[in-house]
Design an enzyme around this catalytic site. Sequence first.
Site, PDB file in Angstrom:
ATOM      1  N   ASP A 132      14.240   7.148  -0.059  1.00  0.00           N
ATOM      2  CA  ASP A 132      14.365   5.690   0.063  1.00  0.00           C
ATOM      3  C   ASP A 132      15.644   5.199  -0.616  1.00  0.00           C
ATOM      4  OD1 ASP A 132      12.013   5.593   1.403  1.00  0.00           O
ATOM      5  OD2 ASP A 132      10.852   4.647  -0.181  1.00  0.00           O
ATOM      6  N   CYS A 196      -5.840  -1.982  14.073  1.00  0.00           N
ATOM      7  CA  CYS A 196      -4.980  -2.849  13.270  1.00  0.00           C
ATOM      8  C   CYS A 196      -5.588  -4.240  13.177  1.00  0.00           C
ATOM      9  CB  CYS A 196      -3.584  -2.933  13.878  1.00  0.00           C
ATOM     10  SG  CYS A 196      -2.477  -4.032  12.969  1.00  0.00           S
ATOM     11  N   CYS A 212       2.177  -7.212  10.034  1.00  0.00           N
ATOM     12  CA  CYS A 212       1.649  -6.020   9.362  1.00  0.00           C
ATOM     13  C   CYS A 212       1.231  -6.356   7.930  1.00  0.00           C
ATOM     14  CB  CYS A 212       2.713  -4.931   9.356  1.00  0.00           C
ATOM     15  SG  CYS A 212       2.253  -3.463   8.414  1.00  0.00           S
TER      16      CYS A 212
END
Length: 314
Positions: A132, A196, A212
């Site tokens: 990252d 979801c 999300c």
Amino acid sequence: MPSPNCNIAEQIKSQAADLGFDACGFAAATPVDDEAVEHYDRWIEQGYNGCMAWAAGHRDLRCDPSMLLEGAKTVISVALNYYPKHFQPADAPRVAYYAYGRDYHEVMREKLGKLAHFIEQITDCATRPCVDSAPIRERYWAQRAGIGFIGRNNCLIIPGRGSFFFLGEIVTTAQLPPDEPCMMSCGDCGKCVEACPTGALHGGTAADCNRCLSCLLIENHNETLPEWTREVVGNRVVGCDECQLHCPHNRHSEPTRMADFSMTEAVMSLTWERIEAMTAGDFRRTFAHSAISRVRHKTLRRNAALCGNHLDKD
């Protein structure tokens, strides 16, 4: 008789396994293919990156790993299992599995650093570990290196082992034999899309970070979130694992061997009352070596309030 490079490749994979990595593969450090570039560009153009403005930056670097390290020949991808052995109580403030233990940035950085040092010693070539810490397309390179495929939930899925894995890369000037890319797919399975809670997967073609919950609860630090999130957040305060929990490949998930990823006392004992009483100083001390520190104190309190536990502001 195997070539010297094949022998070096075997040594690197053996060392990766000794360091605890669950998978290791190689891909040629060529520019990202046009289809993948177009897909990512379209995702940005549609605004699906949401509050993650940083995702639109450094486009050139994301498209060509040789820009991350001059003379790059190979991208080495690794995966590290974080699936937990023990779980929070069902009614606790819910933390995504990736944040149960020690901050994966610290763990992966240490292990990748050791692997990079080993590679430099046996090849006399340059390396650049990435956790990252660089604009590199982790899932793309893991797929190219044969580790797994990108699922409809946009997670990297390792066939037969699931998606609860941290990914890391080492870009190197060493010329290593590339592995065969993983060409599997989810086929017509849409269990993650159906599961979801916010409909963020748009049929499995792209994840909409505006919807999300993992993004909203971790990356979005606004004082408030859209009112509709209150109806779907449940008792989640740090991230969301729902699309992974409903993925058939995760039926085969095995607990991590890494003690660093065992649930910490801070997560194990997390309650609504503790969040309410927690000061900014408490938060820093409690989550100093946890990925939860990225959530921030006020954001954690906001998330808890969204779950129906209306906390006073500082």
